[in-house]
Design a protein around this motif. Structure first.
Motif, PDB file in Angstrom:
ATOM      1  N   GLU B 116       0.835  -1.190   0.000  1.00 56.91           N
ATOM      2  CA  GLU B 116       0.000   0.000   0.000  1.00 56.91           C
ATOM      3  C   GLU B 116       0.876   1.248   0.000  1.00 56.91           C
ATOM      4  O   GLU B 116       1.939   1.251   0.620  1.00 56.91           O
ATOM      5  N   PRO B 117       0.416   2.320  -0.634  1.00 54.02           N
ATOM      6  CA  PRO B 117       1.183   3.563  -0.557  1.00 54.02           C
ATOM      7  C   PRO B 117       1.086   4.166   0.853  1.00 54.02           C
ATOM      8  O   PRO B 117       0.151   3.864   1.587  1.00 54.02           O
ATOM      9  N   LEU B 118       2.061   4.987   1.210  1.00 52.28           N
ATOM     10  CA  LEU B 118       2.093   5.547   2.562  1.00 52.28           C
ATOM     11  C   LEU B 118       1.074   6.657   2.746  1.00 52.28           C
ATOM     12  O   LEU B 118       0.945   7.532   1.907  1.00 52.28           O
ATOM     13  N   VAL B 119       0.350   6.634   3.892  1.00 50.02           N
ATOM     14  CA  VAL B 119      -0.528   7.758   4.219  1.00 50.02           C
ATOM     15  C   VAL B 119       0.372   8.941   4.577  1.00 50.02           C
ATOM     16  O   VAL B 119       1.516   8.743   4.981  1.00 50.02           O
ATOM     17  N   PRO B 120      -0.139  10.167   4.407  1.00 48.09           N
ATOM     18  CA  PRO B 120       0.709  11.345   4.629  1.00 48.09           C
ATOM     19  C   PRO B 120       1.489  11.346   5.947  1.00 48.09           C
ATOM     20  O   PRO B 120       2.663  11.686   5.963  1.00 48.09           O
ATOM     21  N   ALA B 121       0.875  10.908   7.029  1.00 55.18           N
ATOM     22  CA  ALA B 121       1.554  10.976   8.328  1.00 55.18           C
ATOM     23  C   ALA B 121       2.811  10.123   8.370  1.00 55.18           C
ATOM     24  O   ALA B 121       3.736  10.408   9.115  1.00 55.18           O
ATOM     25  N   LEU B 122       2.870   9.045   7.558  1.00 53.91           N
ATOM     26  CA  LEU B 122       4.023   8.153   7.596  1.00 53.91           C
ATOM     27  C   LEU B 122       5.114   8.553   6.615  1.00 53.91           C
ATOM     28  O   LEU B 122       6.138   7.892   6.527  1.00 53.91           O
ATOM     29  N   GLN B 123       4.884   9.615   5.845  1.00 50.12           N
ATOM     30  CA  GLN B 123       5.876  10.002   4.857  1.00 50.12           C
ATOM     31  C   GLN B 123       6.975  10.810   5.543  1.00 50.12           C
ATOM     32  O   GLN B 123       7.016  12.024   5.462  1.00 50.12           O
ATOM     33  N   SER B 124       7.880  10.085   6.193  1.00 49.45           N
ATOM     34  CA  SER B 124       8.940  10.777   6.919  1.00 49.45           C
ATOM     35  C   SER B 124      10.110   9.838   7.101  1.00 49.45           C
ATOM     36  O   SER B 124       9.930   8.636   7.247  1.00 49.45           O
ATOM     37  N   ASN B 125      11.330  10.400   7.109  1.00 50.76           N
ATOM     38  CA  ASN B 125      12.507   9.572   7.322  1.00 50.76           C
ATOM     39  C   ASN B 125      12.548   8.988   8.721  1.00 50.76           C
ATOM     40  O   ASN B 125      13.167   7.969   8.955  1.00 50.76           O
ATOM     41  N   TRP B 126      11.837   9.646   9.641  1.00 51.04           N
ATOM     42  CA  TRP B 126      11.826   9.153  11.016  1.00 51.04           C
ATOM     43  C   TRP B 126      11.172   7.777  11.115  1.00 51.04           C
ATOM     44  O   TRP B 126      11.443   7.011  12.033  1.00 51.04           O
ATOM     45  N   LEU B 127      10.297   7.473  10.160  1.00 54.29           N
ATOM     46  CA  LEU B 127       9.620   6.174  10.187  1.00 54.29           C
ATOM     47  C   LEU B 127      10.650   5.049  10.229  1.00 54.29           C
ATOM     48  O   LEU B 127      10.537   4.127  11.039  1.00 54.29           O
ATOM     49  N   THR B 128      11.646   5.160   9.359  1.00 51.11           N
ATOM     50  CA  THR B 128      12.667   4.118   9.288  1.00 51.11           C
ATOM     51  C   THR B 128      13.409   3.973  10.616  1.00 51.11           C
ATOM     52  O   THR B 128      13.465   2.878  11.179  1.00 51.11           O
ATOM     53  N   ALA B 129      13.940   5.076  11.128  1.00 48.98           N
ATOM     54  CA  ALA B 129      14.726   5.010  12.371  1.00 48.98           C
ATOM     55  C   ALA B 129      13.876   4.454  13.505  1.00 48.98           C
ATOM     56  O   ALA B 129      14.303   3.567  14.246  1.00 48.98           O
ATOM     57  N   HIS B 130      12.663   4.954  13.637  1.00 51.00           N
ATOM     58  CA  HIS B 130      11.774   4.581  14.718  1.00 51.00           C
ATOM     59  C   HIS B 130      11.428   3.094  14.680  1.00 51.00           C
ATOM     60  O   HIS B 130      11.521   2.398  15.695  1.00 51.00           O
ATOM     61  N   VAL B 131      11.034   2.586  13.515  1.00 45.13           N
ATOM     62  CA  VAL B 131      10.609   1.197  13.420  1.00 45.13           C
ATOM     63  C   VAL B 131      11.789   0.232  13.489  1.00 45.13           C
ATOM     64  O   VAL B 131      11.731  -0.785  14.187  1.00 45.13           O
ATOM     65  N   VAL B 132      12.863   0.564  12.778  1.00 45.08           N
ATOM     66  CA  VAL B 132      14.005  -0.344  12.764  1.00 45.08           C
ATOM     67  C   VAL B 132      14.609  -0.503  14.161  1.00 45.08           C
ATOM     68  O   VAL B 132      14.881  -1.627  14.599  1.00 45.08           O
ATOM     69  N   THR B 133      14.795   0.602  14.890  1.00 45.14           N
ATOM     70  CA  THR B 133      15.369   0.477  16.239  1.00 45.14           C
ATOM     71  C   THR B 133      14.469  -0.383  17.116  1.00 45.14           C
ATOM     72  O   THR B 133      14.940  -1.248  17.861  1.00 45.14           O
ATOM     73  N   TYR B 134      13.156  -0.176  17.006  1.00 44.98           N
ATOM     74  CA  TYR B 134      12.265  -0.983  17.833  1.00 44.98           C
ATOM     75  C   TYR B 134      12.331  -2.460  17.491  1.00 44.98           C
ATOM     76  O   TYR B 134      12.325  -3.312  18.383  1.00 44.98           O
ATOM     77  N   PHE B 135      12.387  -2.784  16.186  1.00 46.36           N
ATOM     78  CA  PHE B 135      12.360  -4.208  15.868  1.00 46.36           C
ATOM     79  C   PHE B 135      13.687  -4.912  16.122  1.00 46.36           C
ATOM     80  O   PHE B 135      13.716  -6.115  16.355  1.00 46.36           O
ATOM     81  N   ILE B 136      14.777  -4.165  16.101  1.00 46.29           N
ATOM     82  CA  ILE B 136      16.031  -4.751  16.555  1.00 46.29           C
ATOM     83  C   ILE B 136      15.874  -5.122  18.036  1.00 46.29           C
ATOM     84  O   ILE B 136      16.188  -6.242  18.463  1.00 46.29           O
ATOM     85  N   ALA B 137      15.333  -4.196  18.806  1.00 46.69           N
ATOM     86  CA  ALA B 137      15.118  -4.454  20.240  1.00 46.69           C
ATOM     87  C   ALA B 137      14.176  -5.642  20.444  1.00 46.69           C
ATOM     88  O   ALA B 137      14.466  -6.553  21.234  1.00 46.69           O
ATOM     89  N   ILE B 184      12.786   7.652  21.686  1.00 40.87           N
ATOM     90  CA  ILE B 184      13.215   9.023  21.421  1.00 40.87           C
ATOM     91  C   ILE B 184      12.931   9.416  19.966  1.00 40.87           C
ATOM     92  O   ILE B 184      12.421  10.505  19.698  1.00 40.87           O
ATOM     93  N   THR B 185      13.251   8.528  19.009  1.00 44.94           N
ATOM     94  CA  THR B 185      12.956   8.866  17.612  1.00 44.94           C
ATOM     95  C   THR B 185      11.457   9.035  17.436  1.00 44.94           C
ATOM     96  O   THR B 185      11.001   9.899  16.685  1.00 44.94           O
ATOM     97  N   GLY B 186      10.669   8.248  18.142  1.00 48.21           N
ATOM     98  CA  GLY B 186       9.221   8.400  18.073  1.00 48.21           C
ATOM     99  C   GLY B 186       8.793   9.772  18.570  1.00 48.21           C
ATOM    100  O   GLY B 186       7.963  10.434  17.947  1.00 48.21           O
TER     101      GLY B 186
END
Lengths: 320, 272
Positions: B116-137, B184-186
């Protein structure tokens, strides 16, 4: 006094804060804010926590060694973050503003009836809503003898071959209307209130027929002696972006223009203006969130110090 | 292509479960390495499928439940394999591959894999940092859950070689900075997106609860004299308390990840 600065106490206070926060998630959010997160007793717990952390940190501050530096960074950072939050709450401003296209305002609303001035005038030049193309739908075609429709994707300008018959897709309008002056079909707005597709059927007996298909009125097809039936079905029309073109002026002079969207606010004189919501019926107004946060710099310094601290304690110190 | 690879990966996870099971319950040592190979092959296929999805979507896949589960599978298996390699201990391979298998079955059969294409709120580089750090944890913390549970049960033979309380502490120590960075990224992203770094919404609050529980976990040994140390080989009450905290912390992780989306409502519910 020793107990107040002990690790045992920090564990107890943290457990109390955890439990209170947990309970808050199970009740409706506004009530949760009112009765728990912004209550006096919760604030009391946070104060106890701050006292505890401050005492522990001060005790160890007398002794800054390689061993201690991670501890100092992490615990000091929490104090800094809490101070930043305190500054934000006591000295900051947070509110909203609904601006109609072409209108300006030099105030914004902290709540329903309380408005405060802005040190500048804000004008909404234009509000733009963009859709993803892939959502524009499908064209369904079937001949009169067939039972089932065949589905085709919609790409303007493309030609579909249905059992020898050629159907060409001419154009798509999200909000179809006939302009009374030019008598031409146009789109009233960007909102898919009346999605329409113009198609051209190449007739074998010479002569092509152009017609409009309406997603919301599938039975409206005027005189129809083609031996094929067509339907236009919309597929969702997902929103790609919504933005506001804002203009900031002071004393009548234009100072700054910027198009804001979610994740990209406008900053001016300590104020940040965020794209928050919009009129999803008529696209007449744009909802803005306006925040002035003097404590933010402390909170961000605290965040940076905290990250450095944990990285030091858990990754660097063990190998030193 | 993506779904074919996921399905073949599924088969390898089934094989891993069987092989680890034979090793664990049948005591057949020689089969250990085949079990690891099966699991690693499953991982590689899942990873390639993820990269293919990345190319097709033209963005890193981490925007909905399907893609986050995809990332979670990769993280979990990755950290299990590292654990097995580092401690030369294969017995928790059985439960780990069962978890991998469950996640993989979601990806193959239950989840909606459409891009699916990204909804406007998710169109941000922070998405990557926020999700990746969490899933590593999250991946690493899942292994800590298993080791914490083992630490609760007496098993003298293995415990001479590996102190499971200690291992749990080390894994959580590794994961903790990622948990912190995720939060913090969140917060920084939230400030960027809607002007507030904290609004006590259920997802945010639960991620803070998770962090608090693990902060308490990390501080507990400082209030106890013998905790985690090899010098106390038998299960002491101190170790018991610490490992229970680790397990409760993981419940908070699960609630933050799934519970909030399905049982509560709030700003984060669109990430389904």
């Amino acid at each position: 006094m020793n107990f107040l600065s002990s690790v045992k106490f920090s564990i107890i206070v943290l457990l109390l804060i955890t439990t209170a926060s947990l309970i808050g998630t199970f009740i409706e959010q506004n009530k949760a804010s009112q009765f728990i997160y912004h209550s006096f007793w919760f604030l009391g717990l946070i104060i106890l926590f701050s006292i505890n952390i401050t005492l522990c940190t001060v005790k160890r501050l007398k002794n800054i060694t390689k061993k201690n530096i991670g501890f100092l960074a992490t615990h000091l950072s929490i104090i800094v973050i809490l101070i930043g939050a305190l500054v934000s709450i006591t000295m900051g401003e947070k509110g909203s503003l609904m601006l109609y296209e072409g209108h300006s305002s030099d105030r914004f609303f902290l709540s329903q009836d309380k408005s405060v001035p802005l040190p500048f005038t804000l004008k909404l030049n234009d509000f733009i809503l963009e859709f993803y193309n892939e959502g524009s739908g499908k064209l369904l075609i079937k001949s009169k003898e067939e039972k089932e429709y065949q589905e085709y994707p919609i790409n303007a300008g493309s030609e579909i071959d249905y059992r020898g018959k050629k159907v060409k897709i001419l154009q798509y309008l999200p909000d179809f209307e006939i302009n009374l002056e030019t008598k031409k079909a146009t789109s009233k707005s960007d909102v898919p209130n009346n999605p329409a597709l113009q198609v051209e059927v190449v007739s074998g007996h010479g002569g092509n027929r152009t017609k409009w298909l309406f997603a919301k009125f599938p039975d409206f097809h005027g005189k129809d002696n083609d031996d094929i039936e067509m339907k236009f079905v919309t597929g969702g029309g997902r929103i790609k972006d919504f933005k506001s073109e804002l203009e900031v002026s002071e004393n009548g002079k234009k100072v700054l223009t910027k198009t804001i969207e979610v994740n990209d606010p406008l900053t001016y004189k300590g104020y940040k203006i965020y794209q928050s919501s919009y009129d999803d019926q008529n696209l007449a107004w744009s909802g803005l969130q306006i925040v002035r946060d003097p404590g933010l710099v402390f909170v961000y310094i605290g965040f940076a110090l905290l990250i450095l601290g944990v990285v030091f304690i858990f990754y660097i110190k063990p190998i030193l | 292509m993506e779904s074919t690879l996921i399905n073949i990966g599924f088969v390898f996870y089934v094989a891993a479960v069987i092989l680890y099971g034979i090793f664990l319950f049948g005591g057949i040592n020689r089969i250990k390495r085949f079990a690891t190979m099966a699991l690693s092959s499953g991982f590689l296929l899942t990873l390639i499928a993820y990269i293919i999805r990345w190319q097709e979507a033209k963005r890193l896949p981490l925007s909905n439940m399907y893609e986050s589960m995809f990332l979670f599978t990769l993280s979990l298996v990755f950290f299990y394999v590292i654990f097995e390699f580092k401690y030369k201990f294969n017995k928790i391979g059985f439960i780990s591959s069962i978890l991998a298998l469950l996640l993989s079955s979601y990806l193959s059969f239950l989840g909606d894999s459409s891009i699916e294409p990204l909804v406007p709120a998710l169109q941000s580089n922070w998405l990557t940092a926020h999700v990746v750090t969490y899933f590593i944890a999250y991946g690493a913390l899942t292994i800590s859950l298993i080791t914490a549970i083992i630490a609760l049960f007496p098993n003298p033979r293995e415990k001479d070689r590996i102190n499971f309380s200690n291992v749990t502490y080390r894994i959580i120590s590794f994961a903790f900075p990622f948990l912190m960075m995720g939060l913090i990224t969140g917060a920084v992203w939230a400030k960027q997106a809607w002007g507030d770094y904290w609004s006590w919404d259920p997802k945010e609050t639960w991620s803070l609860i998770t962090l608090f529980i693990y902060i308490n976990y990390l501080h507990l040994p400082y209030t106890m004299r013998s905790a985690l140390k090899k010098a106390v080989p038998n299960k002491s009450r101190e170790d018991l308390l610490i490992n229970i905290f680790a397990i409760v912390g993981y419940f908070a992780v699960v609630f933050t990840y799934f519970g909030v989306n399905y049982l509560l409502a709030g700003l984060h519910s669109y990430t389904n």
